[in-house]
Design an enzyme around this catalytic site. Structure first.
Site, mmCIF file in Angstrom:
data_model
loop_
_atom_site.group_PDB
_atom_site.id
_atom_site.type_symbol
_atom_site.label_atom_id
_atom_site.label_comp_id
_atom_site.label_asym_id
_atom_site.label_seq_id
_atom_site.Cartn_x
_atom_site.Cartn_y
_atom_site.Cartn_z
ATOM 1 N N LYS A 25 0.566 -1.103 0.456
ATOM 2 C CA LYS A 25 -0.052 -0.182 0.090
ATOM 3 C C LYS A 25 0.884 1.367 0.153
ATOM 4 C CE LYS A 25 -0.132 -0.264 5.202
ATOM 5 N NZ LYS A 25 -1.169 0.098 6.083
ATOM 6 N N ARG B 165 -9.591 1.345 15.538
ATOM 7 C CA ARG B 165 -9.097 2.153 14.889
ATOM 8 C C ARG B 165 -10.454 1.360 13.204
ATOM 9 N NH1 ARG B 165 -4.086 1.847 11.477
ATOM 10 N NH2 ARG B 165 -4.627 -0.157 11.218
ATOM 11 N N HIS C 17 -5.377 -6.671 14.705
ATOM 12 C CA HIS C 17 -4.611 -5.573 14.760
ATOM 13 C C HIS C 17 -3.350 -5.063 15.823
ATOM 14 C CE1 HIS C 17 -1.126 -2.639 11.824
ATOM 15 N NE2 HIS C 17 -1.328 -2.538 12.862
ATOM 16 N N ARG D 198 1.493 -10.608 8.559
ATOM 17 C CA ARG D 198 1.920 -8.930 7.528
ATOM 18 C C ARG D 198 2.886 -7.982 7.221
ATOM 19 N NH1 ARG D 198 -3.097 -9.515 10.143
ATOM 20 N NH2 ARG D 198 -2.290 -7.111 11.590
ATOM 21 N N TYR E 231 13.338 32.622 0.602
ATOM 22 C CA TYR E 231 12.644 33.746 0.884
ATOM 23 C C TYR E 231 12.259 33.049 2.238
ATOM 24 C CZ TYR E 231 9.908 31.842 -3.299
ATOM 25 O OH TYR E 231 10.292 30.908 -4.867
ATOM 26 N N CYS F 117 12.605 24.669 -0.646
ATOM 27 C CA CYS F 117 11.511 25.502 -1.034
ATOM 28 C C CYS F 117 10.298 24.235 -1.709
ATOM 29 C CB CYS F 117 11.869 25.899 -2.516
ATOM 30 S SG CYS F 117 12.835 27.248 -1.640
ATOM 31 N N ASP G 222 11.203 23.053 -5.605
ATOM 32 C CA ASP G 222 11.304 22.121 -6.036
ATOM 33 C C ASP G 222 13.342 21.725 -5.884
ATOM 34 O OD1 ASP G 222 8.987 22.026 -7.627
ATOM 35 O OD2 ASP G 222 9.487 24.334 -8.126
#
Length: 812
Positions: A483, A578, A607, A664, A705, A753, A755
């Site tokens: 996942k 949960r 779980h 798992r 910035y 920043c 990028d």
């Protein structure tokens, strides 16, 4: 060439059946990599995790009819099979290849040591291939199985062998010595690997020295005192080198320039090397000394060293144009390496169309037509749809290949003719000898993206998988979670590897993740952990199995099915609070399922809320007790026997008694360790970027910035090509985050920043284009996560999908 009928005399085994006396051509130990040829022979090895005998029927039906086995089986059901019964299939393999090796008198260089074996072997291959036709291990095939599979490739046309050998237990090296039969030896280094299997470091060195009992010369670095001390106790003829005045060959100098003095041979010279790091200098010195032993002059040695190139220890799986994927294996090309690369290609199921772009194999020693015939035979059984041959020999003998093939005299001719629309949604293996410069082809086929990549080490992933499998009891199944884009690693490619290694189940968060896997030829069972009613149709169409955790989702599913069958997994809430059915809801759950017989419950699970912390062990035990009560009630009332599972990664590490029917595996597969224990895990993901620009900043100037960065003194600033849009969290701003530039840590300056990010590289030799490690083996993701008070899960899964994933696996 030996025939099957000769094997009893060679191995001491019992011939159970000889349907037809066939030759031995291909020796197979991995059922997933069959070579469909009348001369193929499969060795059914009983291992800790897999039993080769389980795959005999499948292999027989595919066309393989020769078997070396350790157990009797119903031969009458295999009328065309040749079958040899032995005590140990591995030892039989070793005896067969030792017999094969004894037919040849060519000199062989044997190499062992804790580190550097493969590099030294590959560099010697580069340095000596001008004079010799060489046979060598493909990759690091240096084990009890890898060595015989490598030496089996020795043929009449070979003039020199170079084989590395590794051991992990006592009494292993003598078997490899009998197979390799080296005339010369190299002992590289000694380290901590496999220390646990030996009484002492001295015993481990002595075991490795068994490889050299009959050599005419063993070369080693005398500066390694442990190795030197052990060798002195033997009668092995040696040539030592090092800084020590006691060494036969004195080696001095700095990075890039070395001085050699061998007084007894009256040899003295300087040489320049293209490498600066200590490990590479030591490895290249081993090679230079071996060349001196073989009679090469200093001038020839320098010429060859100038041509030496770093060895890529892997092949890379890259994103290509037109939704293609490109397997970059452009270092070298020989028949053994081609077989390995084809095996890798065959087991990539992400694309149905598979293509090979291959150069001529040079200096094989074989007649051109015979060589191409062998290449064509390998490719004909590989499942390849398209073939492109580059080079004069392949072009001359193009008639060996199928209709959908193209041939070009040179790389330049191919690039001039190539049109991008030739390749659509394909898996493309690009493999060529170095002189063909196939990196130009890879560059033409590769999708252009910015310089930030997530490198996924498939070898490390499989290592971790096996570490966890070793902890499982016999019969315990394994579900692996892919996942959240496989914890940032790339779901489709990771799922393909897991399918190849025969895990029992995959787990995804949402139906569309499972659908994507099915569209990319993933066929093993998949559990969907967060199903919704709008995904039921897709789940049914793609054979996905939803987790059912509430009456709401159960009733919606029943209404959708309208009597049709479906497999589900029941989630019980035993204390996590949960998702899941509470204990007091068990009776109603049972009655609802009784009324809907078409619903098949494959598993029931829960779980553990605190499996990673000892402080919660008592609560974990309470959860397991509650789970046991609930599942016994469900199983009894419905008269079913579903799989039961409670353990995640931390649970697998800490609670072997609670494995039930399945476990798992999640983040542990990717190398992150959520609890104390299992220190052998290897990091799978390395996030890399590059330096975009370097500039000098004066004291008092501000950076970024909001002018949040301030130069307290004159500094050297580098801008790197990663930002928060790539997943590099803004919390790393203003000195919190660190990255590695040329092995040295550099702090973040100012704000991260979108990028880009600025880092302080004062005192670091940083240049534009240099590689930057954001996290990886030398900067663990656990440490990176701790800097911003989070967990490795978040760091890994937050890495943006715009960051290209590059899969790497062992090559050569």
């Amino acid at each position: 060439m030996m025939n099957f009928s000769t094997l009893p005399d060679i191995t001491g085994g019992q011939l159970l059946q000889l349907a037809e006396d066939r030759p031995l051509v291909h020796l197979l130990t991995d059922s997933r990599k069959p070579v469909l040829h009348e001369g193929s022979c499969f060795f059914a090895i009983t291992g800790e995790r897999h039993d080769g005998h389980d795959y005999i029927r499948t292999l027989y039906e595919s066309g393989i009819h020769q078997f070396v086995v350790e157990k009797n089986f119903p031969i009458k059901n295999f009328p065309q099979a040749n079958v040899l019964l032995v005590d140990s299939a591995v030892q039989a393999l070793q005896k067969i290849v030792a017999h094969h090796r004894a037919q040849f008198s060519i000199p062989v260089i044997g190499i062992t040591g804790s580190n550097g074996k493969t590099i030294v072997k590959e560099w010697l291959y580069q340095l000596l291939t001008h004079e010799f036709t060489i046979v060598k291990n493909p990759g690091s095939y240096n084990s009890q199985i890898g060595v015989p599979l490598s030496v089996w490739h020795m043929q009449q046309h070979h003039q020199l062998g170079i084989f590395e050998a590794g051991v992990s237990h006592v009494n292993e090296m003598k078997k490899l010595r009998d197979i390799i039969q080296p005339a010369y030896g190299i002992f590289t280094t000694i380290g901590s690997a496999h220390d646990e299997s030996f009484k002492s470091r001295e015993q481990k060195i002595e075991e490795k020295l068994n490889l050299f009992s009959s050599v005419s010369a063993l070369l080693y670095c005398k500066d390694h005192q442990e190795i030197d001390a052990a060798i002195k106790k033997t009668t092995i003829p040696t040539v030592s080198w090092g800084k020590s005045s006691q060494a036969d060959i004195s080696v001095s100098g700095q990075a890039g320039s070395l001085h050699f003095s061998w007084p007894t041979k009256k040899i003295e010279f300087h040489t320049h090397t293209p490498f600066g790091d200590a490990a590479s200098i030591e490895n290249v010195t081993h090679c230079i000394v071996m060349m001196l032993i073989l009679g090469y002059t200093p001038s020839i040695i320098q010429q060859r060293i100038n041509m030496l190139r770093a060895v890529p220890m892997r092949l890379e799986l890259k994103e290509g144009i037109n939704q293609c994927q490109v397997i970059d294996d452009t270092y070298n090309n020989d028949l053994a390496g081609l077989q390995m690369s084809i095996d890798f290609l065959r087991n990539q199921h992400q694309k149905q169309t598979k293509t090979i772009i291959l150069s001529d194999i040079l200096e094989s020693g074989l007649d051109g037509e015979e060589l191409v015939g062998r290449i064509a035979a390998l490719i004909s059984t590989s499942g390849v749809s398209k073939f492109i041959g580059i080079g004069k020999n392949l072009s001359k003998h193009s008639h060996f290949f199928q209709a959908d093939s193209r041939f070009f005299i040179s790389t330049e001719a191919f690039l001039e003719s190539m049109k991008p629309d030739w390749f659509q949604q394909e898996m493309i293996l690009v493999k060529g000898a170095r002189v063909f410069q196939f990196e130009k082809i890879v560059n033409a086929l590769q999708k252009k993206v910015h310089g930030t990549v997530m490198e996924i080490n498939l070898g490390a992933l499989v290592h971790n998988l096996n570490e966890f499998r070793a902890r499982l009891k016999t019969g315990t199944k394994l579900m692996v979670m892919v996942k959240a884009f496989a914890y940032g690693s790339g779901s489709i490619d990771i799922a393909n590897v897991l399918q190849f290694h025969k895990v029992n189940y995959l787990g995804v968060a949402y139906a569309d993740e499972g659908v994507d896997l099915r569209r990319n030829n993933i066929t093993i069972p998949i559990m969907v952990m967060n199903p919704s009613s709008d995904g039921f149709q897709a789940m049914m169409q793609n054979n996905l199995e939803p987790e059912v955790y509430s009456f709401k989702i159960l009733r919606e599913l029943i209404a959708f099915l309208n009597g049709q069958p479906m497999t589900i997994h029941l989630k019980l809430d035993t204390g996590m609070h949960r998702l899941g059915f509470e204990e007091e809801e068990t009776d109603e759950l049972v009655e609802t399922l009784k009324e809907n017989q078409g619903i098949h419950v494959a598993s029931v699970f829960t779980h553990l809320a605190g499996a990673d912390e000892k402080a919660h062990d008592e609560f974990s035990a309470t959860q397991v007790e509650r789970f046991t009560r609930m599942t016994e009630k469900i199983s009894r009332a419905l008269n079913i026997h579903p799989m039961l599972h409670v353990l995640n990664t931390s649970g697998i590490m800490r609670f072997p008694d609670w494995q039930f029917d399945m476990v798992r595996l999640g983040i542990g597969l990717y190398g992150a360790n959520p609890t104390a224990g299992l220190s052998k895990l290897r990091p799978v993901a390395t996030l890399k970027t590059v330096v975009s620009q370097v500039k000098k900043i004066k004291r008092g100037e501000t950076i970024g910035y909001g002018r949040r960065g301030m130069a307290e003194q004159d500094i050297t600033l580098a801008t790197i090509a990663i930002g928060y849009a790539d997943g590099f969290n803004r919390a790393f701003s203003r000195g919190v985050g660190e990255v590695l530039v040329n092995g040295q840590r550099a702090r973040v300056v100012g704000n991260v920043c979108m990028d880009m990010t600025m880092i302080d590289v004062t005192g670091i030799d940083a240049q534009e284009g240099d590689e930057v490690i954001v996290f990886g083996e030398r900067l663990p993701v656990e440490e990176v996560a701790a800097k911003i008070n989070t967990i490795p899960y978040e760091i890994l899964t937050n890495t943006s999908e715009r960051v290209k994933r590059v899969l790497v696996a062992e090559s050569i």
